[in-house]
Design a protein around this motif. Sequence first.
Motif, mmCIF file in Angstrom:
data_model
loop_
_atom_site.group_PDB
_atom_site.id
_atom_site.type_symbol
_atom_site.label_atom_id
_atom_site.label_comp_id
_atom_site.label_asym_id
_atom_site.label_seq_id
_atom_site.Cartn_x
_atom_site.Cartn_y
_atom_site.Cartn_z
ATOM 1 N N THR A 9 1.070 -1.156 -0.045
ATOM 2 C CA THR A 9 -0.088 0.018 -0.098
ATOM 3 C C THR A 9 0.969 1.286 0.196
ATOM 4 N N LYS A 10 0.299 2.591 -0.426
ATOM 5 C CA LYS A 10 0.970 3.722 -0.031
ATOM 6 C C LYS A 10 1.667 3.983 1.082
ATOM 7 N N ASN A 11 0.905 3.432 2.278
ATOM 8 C CA ASN A 11 1.460 3.724 3.604
ATOM 9 C C ASN A 11 2.650 2.825 3.732
ATOM 10 N N GLY A 12 3.075 2.037 2.994
ATOM 11 C CA GLY A 12 3.890 0.848 3.092
ATOM 12 C C GLY A 12 3.755 -0.367 3.736
ATOM 13 N N THR A 13 2.465 -0.756 4.256
ATOM 14 C CA THR A 13 2.003 -1.970 4.719
ATOM 15 C C THR A 13 1.955 -3.221 3.449
ATOM 16 N N GLU A 14 2.587 -4.236 3.587
ATOM 17 C CA GLU A 14 2.690 -5.300 2.682
ATOM 18 C C GLU A 14 1.780 -6.491 3.213
ATOM 19 N N TYR A 15 1.013 -6.873 2.208
ATOM 20 C CA TYR A 15 0.272 -7.945 2.210
ATOM 21 C C TYR A 15 0.425 -8.994 1.074
ATOM 22 N N PHE A 16 0.201 -10.343 1.815
ATOM 23 C CA PHE A 16 0.469 -11.442 0.733
ATOM 24 C C PHE A 16 -0.959 -12.078 0.973
ATOM 25 N N ILE A 17 -1.651 -12.338 -0.152
ATOM 26 C CA ILE A 17 -3.042 -13.077 0.040
ATOM 27 C C ILE A 17 -2.896 -14.078 -1.046
ATOM 28 N N GLY A 18 -3.016 -15.500 -0.465
ATOM 29 C CA GLY A 18 -2.814 -16.754 -1.262
ATOM 30 C C GLY A 18 -4.271 -17.086 -2.072
ATOM 31 N N SER A 19 -3.783 -17.711 -3.199
ATOM 32 C CA SER A 19 -5.045 -18.267 -4.010
ATOM 33 C C SER A 19 -4.516 -19.654 -4.742
ATOM 34 N N LYS A 20 -5.639 -20.328 -4.645
ATOM 35 C CA LYS A 20 -5.348 -21.595 -5.423
ATOM 36 C C LYS A 20 -5.635 -21.600 -7.116
ATOM 37 N N ASN A 21 -6.589 -20.434 -7.251
ATOM 38 C CA ASN A 21 -7.003 -20.352 -8.701
ATOM 39 C C ASN A 21 -6.219 -18.782 -9.323
ATOM 40 N N LEU A 22 -4.766 -19.010 -9.514
ATOM 41 C CA LEU A 22 -4.124 -17.990 -10.003
ATOM 42 C C LEU A 22 -4.605 -17.292 -11.156
ATOM 43 N N PRO A 23 -4.844 -18.053 -12.334
ATOM 44 C CA PRO A 23 -5.188 -17.119 -13.315
ATOM 45 C C PRO A 23 -6.269 -16.402 -13.342
ATOM 46 N N SER A 24 -7.215 -16.785 -12.674
ATOM 47 C CA SER A 24 -8.573 -15.950 -12.508
ATOM 48 C C SER A 24 -8.238 -14.593 -11.548
ATOM 49 N N LEU A 25 -7.383 -15.113 -10.542
ATOM 50 C CA LEU A 25 -7.185 -13.842 -9.736
ATOM 51 C C LEU A 25 -6.239 -12.905 -10.507
ATOM 52 N N LYS A 26 -5.420 -13.424 -11.321
ATOM 53 C CA LYS A 26 -4.392 -12.371 -12.115
ATOM 54 C C LYS A 26 -5.418 -11.577 -13.028
ATOM 55 N N ALA A 27 -6.311 -12.169 -13.612
ATOM 56 C CA ALA A 27 -7.159 -11.556 -14.706
ATOM 57 C C ALA A 27 -8.067 -10.731 -13.942
ATOM 58 N N ALA A 28 -8.521 -10.907 -12.773
ATOM 59 C CA ALA A 28 -9.578 -9.915 -11.979
ATOM 60 C C ALA A 28 -8.509 -8.762 -11.493
ATOM 61 N N VAL A 29 -7.431 -8.988 -10.877
ATOM 62 C CA VAL A 29 -6.576 -8.033 -10.428
ATOM 63 C C VAL A 29 -6.122 -6.820 -11.520
ATOM 64 N N SER A 30 -5.995 -7.582 -12.688
ATOM 65 C CA SER A 30 -5.544 -6.696 -13.954
ATOM 66 C C SER A 30 -6.828 -5.738 -14.183
ATOM 67 N N LYS A 31 -7.803 -6.460 -14.223
ATOM 68 C CA LYS A 31 -8.869 -5.653 -14.788
ATOM 69 C C LYS A 31 -9.422 -4.675 -13.636
ATOM 70 N N ALA A 32 -9.360 -5.161 -12.366
ATOM 71 C CA ALA A 32 -9.724 -4.106 -11.409
ATOM 72 C C ALA A 32 -8.799 -2.892 -11.502
ATOM 73 N N ILE A 33 -7.547 -3.158 -11.607
ATOM 74 C CA ILE A 33 -6.496 -2.010 -11.436
ATOM 75 C C ILE A 33 -6.471 -1.275 -12.741
ATOM 76 N N ASP A 34 -6.984 -1.634 -13.910
ATOM 77 C CA ASP A 34 -7.273 -0.999 -15.170
ATOM 78 C C ASP A 34 -8.286 0.066 -15.073
ATOM 79 N N LYS A 35 -9.418 -0.645 -14.369
ATOM 80 C CA LYS A 35 -10.818 0.134 -14.100
ATOM 81 C C LYS A 35 -10.307 1.329 -13.215
ATOM 82 N N SER A 36 -9.705 1.033 -12.214
ATOM 83 C CA SER A 36 -9.490 2.298 -11.124
ATOM 84 C C SER A 36 -8.491 3.345 -11.310
ATOM 85 N N SER A 37 -7.591 2.918 -12.455
ATOM 86 C CA SER A 37 -6.624 3.987 -13.116
ATOM 87 C C SER A 37 -7.339 5.132 -13.774
#
Length: 164
Positions: free
Chosen positions: A136-164
Amino acid sequence: MAKILFKEKQQFKNIEIIGLFAFLMLGVVYKMVAELLQPSENFGLILTSAIVMLVIFGFTLKYLLALRLKTKVNSKHISFSMPPLKKSKEKIKWKDVASCKIIQTPLTAQWHGGNISFNHERRYSFNGRNGVQITTKNGTEYFIGSKNLPSLKAAVSKAIDKSS
């Protein structure tokens, strides 16, 4: 209400750990039965110790089997909770994210220890080092695990593109 792009529920299913606790509990029960059939001079101490160990192992096993990781990604934020360890849901808004990357570790690499880090990362995962790493911008680091990485990757990419 933002549309959910990704949703996943996981639970603790590490068969090695569950098997270890079951084996330990079986050993304690065996010792209790042996002590009941042929009491020794320390009967009370052994029986009390066995009962205490059974209770501790039983509660630990129940706690591990109750662990869940719930993750949701939408265009505004990523949210996750891990009851009973972390009962409240935590949200990270995409506008507050400084960096975000998907990490996938090969199965063999998860066992050699090279993926162990001692930084101040808040880690929520059941399946090794596979998931999303967020700073995060305040320096906090997170790691959130997933068993379905391709779907997570697509969702995160889509969400970041929409929020930009």
